[in-house]
Each structure stands twice: as C-alpha cells, then as structure tokens.
Design a protein around this motif. Structure first.
Motif, short mmCIF file in Angstrom:
data_model
loop_
_atom_site.label_atom_id
_atom_site.label_comp_id
_atom_site.label_asym_id
_atom_site.label_seq_id
_atom_site.Cartn_x
_atom_site.Cartn_y
_atom_site.Cartn_z
N LYS A 44 0.84 -1.21 0.00
CA LYS A 44 0.00 0.00 0.00
C LYS A 44 0.87 1.26 0.00
CE LYS A 44 -4.10 1.79 2.34
NZ LYS A 44 -4.06 2.69 3.49
N ILE A 45 1.90 1.26 0.84
CA ILE A 45 2.82 2.41 0.91
C ILE A 45 3.51 2.60 -0.44
CG2 ILE A 45 4.95 3.27 1.97
CD1 ILE A 45 4.02 1.66 4.54
N ARG A 47 2.50 1.71 -3.39
CA ARG A 47 1.58 2.18 -4.43
C ARG A 47 1.11 3.60 -4.16
NH1 ARG A 47 -1.72 -1.84 -3.68
NH2 ARG A 47 -3.06 -0.72 -2.26
N GLU A 48 0.61 3.83 -2.93
CA GLU A 48 -0.05 5.10 -2.66
C GLU A 48 0.89 6.23 -2.30
OE1 GLU A 48 -3.10 4.40 0.24
OE2 GLU A 48 -4.12 2.93 -1.06
N GLN A 49 1.94 5.91 -1.54
CA GLN A 49 2.81 7.00 -1.09
C GLN A 49 4.06 7.15 -1.94
OE1 GLN A 49 3.58 7.04 3.17
NE2 GLN A 49 1.75 5.84 3.54
N MET A 50 4.49 6.07 -2.57
CA MET A 50 5.73 6.16 -3.35
C MET A 50 5.44 6.23 -4.85
SD MET A 50 8.07 3.50 -1.17
CE MET A 50 8.56 3.89 0.53
N GLY A 51 4.23 5.85 -5.23
CA GLY A 51 3.84 5.95 -6.63
C GLY A 51 4.52 4.93 -7.54
N ALA A 52 4.95 3.80 -6.92
CA ALA A 52 5.59 2.76 -7.74
C ALA A 52 4.54 1.75 -8.20
CB ALA A 52 6.68 2.06 -6.95
N ARG A 54 5.41 -1.19 -10.07
CA ARG A 54 5.90 -2.57 -10.13
C ARG A 54 7.10 -2.77 -9.19
NH1 ARG A 54 9.66 -1.42 -14.18
NH2 ARG A 54 9.02 0.52 -15.11
N CYS A 147 10.32 0.67 0.15
CA CYS A 147 11.43 1.35 -0.53
C CYS A 147 12.21 0.34 -1.37
CB CYS A 147 12.33 2.02 0.51
SG CYS A 147 13.84 2.73 -0.15
N SER A 150 10.27 -0.79 -4.39
CA SER A 150 10.22 0.24 -5.44
C SER A 150 11.55 0.41 -6.14
CB SER A 150 9.82 1.59 -4.84
OG SER A 150 8.61 1.49 -4.12
N LEU A 151 12.62 0.41 -5.35
CA LEU A 151 13.93 0.82 -5.89
C LEU A 151 14.98 -0.28 -5.93
CD1 LEU A 151 14.34 4.20 -3.96
CD2 LEU A 151 13.87 3.98 -6.41
#
Ligand code: SF4
Lengths: 428, 180
Positions: A44-45, A47-52, A54, A147, A150-151
């Motif tokens: 959720k974090i 998708r919603e907060q980091m905008g990633a 995949r 994090c 995402s990265l």
C-alpha cells in the motif's frame, strides 16, 4: 585497516571500496522478504505513497503466508488475500502459499534463496536468521520494505561489530540454542543494539547449519542488526544443489576491526533457559528444574527444523506427555513436515499424545493454535518471551532447546532430558 | 503528522521504563488490524504491565518518555503508528531499538534520543520540544535538555515526511534519466 564480513557486504552493495562503522549508505539489495503481516502495508505504501507500480525485480522477493495463516479469522483472511492478490499481480516468483512453504525464515534458507555474500532484508525482525549462510541479513519495517520493492535499494548505517569466539565444543545434551541463550544472557537484550554479531571459533565447526540458523535467528534478541558466520564446508554442503543464484562468499580480513571481542568456552555452557519474561533472563536449567508446565511448544523459525524434531522424537518415542500438560509441535516448514512424515516421527508424536499442526508461526507470536491463557506456564523452543508474546500478558514463558522441551512435556515439569531417558518407555 | 521545520510540540509526559518491546507497545494479536490506525491507537501500550486502558487517558499532543532500548523486539511498523494514533506527538528515550528507530524516521514521526531527559523527566511533567534545535524544555521542573543530533540524511527524511516522499523523488529521477 581491513574489513569484516558485514562491512564487506555493505561496501559491495553500496559500490564502495571500503566503509567504516557509522557510515550511512545507500546500498543495493540482493534479496527481500515479506509475509502476510508486512506485505499488505508495504504494498500500500509503495503504491499510494511512493507511486511505484511494479516491483524492482520480481525474482528477488519471497512472499510467505505464515504469520496468521491458514487464516484464523476474517481479518487475517483479508490480509492473506491482499498478500496473495498483490503477489500474483506483481508476478512474484517466490510466492509460498499455505501448505507449500512454511515459516519464512526456514523456507528461504532451505530453498537456497538467501546466499553467501548477499545483502538481504526482510520485513520481519528475525530476518537476521539468514546470516548463518554468510550473508548480511536484517529485519526492516514496512516502509523500508516498500522502498526496496520500489527501488531495489535502501539506506543503511554501517554497524559496529561484536565478535564472538567459541572455544572447544559443546558438551553432551547442550545445543546451539543453549549457547545463544547464554550469550544473550551475558549481553542483555540491549547489549548488541544496532550492532553486528560475528560468530566464530572452533565450536561452530561442530554445529550443523540448523544449529547455526538457531544462533543467528536470535541476534535480534540481543538487539543486533545482524548475525553473521564464516563460509565453510558446512555452508558449502548445505547449499549444494539448492542455491538459486551463483554467489561469492566473504570472509573477515585478519586485521578487521571489532568494537569488542567476547570469548566463550563452549564446553562450559550448560543446558539453559530464558526465564519469564525476557530472552536475556538467563538461568542454567538446574535452577528451574521442577517448574510445572501447562503447555510445551516445539515450533518456530528458531527450533523446529528436522533435526530438532528428530531429537525431540527420540525422547518421546514410547513415552506419553504428562496428563496435566499439553504438547504442541509445529514443524518449521512443509518440507520439514514431509521429512517427519517419511521418517515416522509424526506417528511417534501422536502416540505420545502431542498435537501436530500445519507449518505456521501460530503459537510463537500468540497468534493462533496454542495461545496461552492468564496464569499459564509454557516452555517453548521459540526465541522471544516478552510479556504477552504468546498470549495473555500474565502467562509465563520459559525458552529452551527442543530436547529439554520434549522431556519436560513428558515430566509435566521442567526436567533434564537425561532423567527421562533413564526411565524405561512405558508405551510401545 | 510530519515534522515541519520550526515545529514546536507541547504536551504532558507519560513515563515508561527500559526495554519496552513491540509486543507491549502493540501486541501481535492486533497486528491483523494493521491497516486500521484507530484500532491500533486504542490498544497502544496495552501489554505494558498494569497499563491497560492507557490510550484513553492520553491527550492529543502528549509526549512519551522511555528508558533504554525502547521498541525492541519485532519489526512491526505498527508500533510507532499505534503510539502516534494514540495521540502521542513525539517519543523521547534514553535509546531506541534499531528497527523502531528506522520505522519512526521512515514514517516521519519525531523521536528524540536524550538520556538526560529520560532520566530527569517525571510522569506528568509538561514538556516543550523544539524539533529543529533538538531542545526539550521541562516547563514543570524549569529545566532544559539537549537531544542527540541525527545524521543529516535522517533529519532530511523527517522533514520530508518520511522515506516515502524520498522514494517518490528518486523514482522520478530514475524515470527522467531513463527517458533522457
Ligand atoms: S516463527 Fe515466530 S519468530 Fe519466527 S517468523 Fe514466525 S512469529 Fe516470527
């Protein structure tokens, strides 16, 4: 100045020649892990907060259904479903469904997913377990995991390292669990806070991979960031044929720096327990003999692998659990359960009057299948006995090795396993 | 909430001892409600011995003051989330366990390491925290303490509102680099 194993792996991840304790780094992660409690918030974090949209690399993440699975109620069913749906949508390669995997920290090593020289994070505090396989592995929270998802990288502070040298070898009955309980008792739950624990010495040569994993599993109980061991023949043999990626082991330089070196004579370590209600409340077994038990739990990522079950079965064979005590046995993974089945261990457990469960975290975190009530006393092979950990905050939990646990279930009170082995088996 | 620059927090203190672990901060049985901050807030600090019903007594803005190794145990990020949801505006401790420390910084929740305050503050003291300066004023005792400074990167994360905005920025940079 040389570097130790932890420093070398962090330097490698950060693409630097060298690092020293206190450095803050951004480092590449080789493998990550999340489970049914940590994937829902992390996804959720992300998708919603980091905008990633995949995952950085769907082949470098394991997702394990273990904490409250098989779902114990509708709330945990929802978490399981969120985890499942997300893993599918993201094409996660190493997804372990209920009945297929087991407890995350057992599944990852046994599937060859966490390898020497690697930098690994798991959204679970006992992710430090993997370090027995000569890697840097540490537990992180959900935002940290998001994090990494995402990265593929994360910030780290290079820890100071405490070195432990274990001389000689463990004596009869005494296991890796007893040794690490003694170490934590010496250090306290704050003693290695944010530091690396490097285990070395002659005694380790005679401790198999299961025992080593038990030791690194409990690094966090001394507050450590990670626990790590050298690569040797035992590591090599364990990984033969199962390693999912090529790997490069690391070793500490002879002139590596340590904040402190602790020396232990393994031969002098006795059978040990942690008393209620902290893993550092060390006592030699002799001090708590005779403590009456309502429940005995052999389970968790600490001590319910196949060797643990074999040794427990050797004590239980032809014997019965005391009528005032209940014994729960939860295998560490489905693979463990399969081996136990093949070897006839499950029959021994049933004949002894024990209850045998599906592989899950279950009773270890007071989740389900064996939660303790107010005023009950339990002897457990798990890693942590803070108030409320296994159920009611006024339940009392002792930690021990699995042989002591099995013997004590038969006696209905804490006992030295040699005492039970002296008694002739009653049932046949 | 995030810690904007120049923010001053004021509230009464709630004192706790050493080694308060995450199972006491938010027992695992509530982890299945990890997506519901209200429930987490209601059960915060519930398994600290003789502390049931604590969250009902907390006033919004109050400050939690603990001993050493605060937040040891599990990795659950819902530990700082639960404390924040209970109304606590900041946590001061003699020292923090590693994962709790990271989690708090990552969600942009103000925590201060200050052995002096952990020692001197009494239950119910009125405190005022200047986050920018890391200064804790004890209005009840007329005293002042200085918290340990964070490395620059962490201060930056707290100011940005945590790790998520930082990742968002970095993702955008990577995206830009790729399309260049
Ligand atoms: S078995 Fe216990 S310690 Fe291990 S991962 Fe599960 S809950 Fe955590």
């Amino acid at each position: 100045m040389g570097m130790n194993m932890t420093e070398k792996i962090l330097a490698r991840g950060a693409g630097r020649e060298s690092v020293k304790p206190g450095d803050l780094l951004l480092a590449k992660v080789d493998f990550a892990m999340g489970h049914d409690l940590t994937i829902p918030p992390a996804s959720k974090i992300m998708r919603e907060q980091m905008g990633a949209t995949r995952v950085w690399d769907p082949e470098r993440l394991a997702v394990v259904q273990d904490h409250f699975q098989p779902a114990k109620d509708t709330a945990s069913a929802a978490l399981g479903k969120t985890t499942r749906d997300w893993a599918r949508a993201m094409g996660i390669k190493w997804y372990f469904e209920v009945g297929d995997g087991g407890i995350c920290h057992t599944v990852l090593p046994e599937r060859g997913l966490v390898l020497p020289g690697e930098l690994i994070v798991g959204a679970d505090s006992h992710s430090c377990t993997y370090g027995a396989l000569n890697n840097f592995a540490t537990g992180v929270g959900s935002t940290d995991l998001a994090c990494v998802l995402s990265l593929g990288e994360l910030w780290f502070r290079v820890p100071e390292t405490l070195k432990f040298v274990y001389h000689n070898r463990l004596s009869e009955w005494v296991e890796a669990k007893d040794l690490i309980l003694a170490v934590i008792g010496h250090l306290t739950v704050d003693g290695a806070r944010s530091k690396a624990m490097e285990h070395t010495g002659e005694a380790l040569k005679h401790i198999d991979m299961e025992g080593r994993l038990t030791m690194t599993n409990m690094a966090i109980e001394a507050g450590a960031k990670n626990g790590i061991m050298e690569y040797d023949e035992v590591t090599e043999a364990f990984l033969k044929g199962i390693a999912k990626r090529p790997y490069t082991p690391v070793s500490s330089d002879p002139d590596a720096a340590y904040e402190k070196v602790f020396e232990f004579d393994a031969e002098k370590v006795e059978l040990s327990v942690a008393k209620p209600m902290s893993p550092d409340a060390y006592a030699p077994l002799s001090e708590v003999i005779g403590t009456k038990l309502d429940q005995v739990f052999i389970g968790s990522c600490t001590n319910s692998r196949i060797g643990d079950l074999r040794r427990a079965a050797a004590v239980l064979k032809g014997r019965r659990v005391h009528p005032h005590t209940r014994l729960l046995i939860t295998p560490s993974s489905t693979e463990t359960a399969r081996m136990a089945e093949r070897e006839g261990l499950i029959r021994i457990f049933y004949d002894a009057g024990a209850s045998w469960t599906v592989s899950t975290c279950g009773a270890c975190l007071g989740g389900h299948m064996g939660v303790l009530g107010e005023g009950e006393t339990c002897l457990s092979t798990t890693n942590r006995n803070f108030p409320g950990r296994m159920g009611h905050p006024k339940a009392l939990v002792y930690l021990s090795n699995p042989v002591v646990a099995a013997a004590s279930a038969v006696a209905g009170e804490i006992i030295h396993p040699a005492e039970i082995m002296k008694r002739a088996p009653v049932a046949v | 909430m995030t810690a904007e620059r120049g923010l001053v927090l004021r509230g009464n203190s709630w004192k706790f001892g050493d080694n308060v672990d995450t199972d006491q901060i938010i027992p695992a049985r509530y982890a299945i409600y990890s997506m519901d901050e209200k429930v987490l807030g209601e059960h915060a600090m519930e398994d600290v011995p003789d502390n049931a019903g604590w969250s009902k007594k907390v006033l919004a803005g109050d400050i939690l003051v603990a001993g050493s190794n605060f937040g040891c145990g599990s990795s659950r990020e819902i530990a700082p989330v639960a404390i924040r949801a209970a109304g606590i505006s900041a946590v001061i401790a003699d020292s923090f366990a590693r994962i709790f420390f990271r989690n708090a910084i990552n969600i942009g929740y103000p925590i201060l390491q200050c052995p002096q305050a952990a020692e001197a503050v009494r239950q119910g003291d009125q405190l005022e925290i200047d986050l920018e300066e890391g200064i804790i004023k004890n209005l009840t005792q007329g005293d002042e303490y200085r918290a340990d400074a964070f490395p620059e990167f962490m201060t930056e994360l707290i100011h940005m509102g945590g790790l998520a905005p930082w990742v968002r920025k970095r993702l955008a940079e990577k995206e830009a680099a790729r399309s260049r």
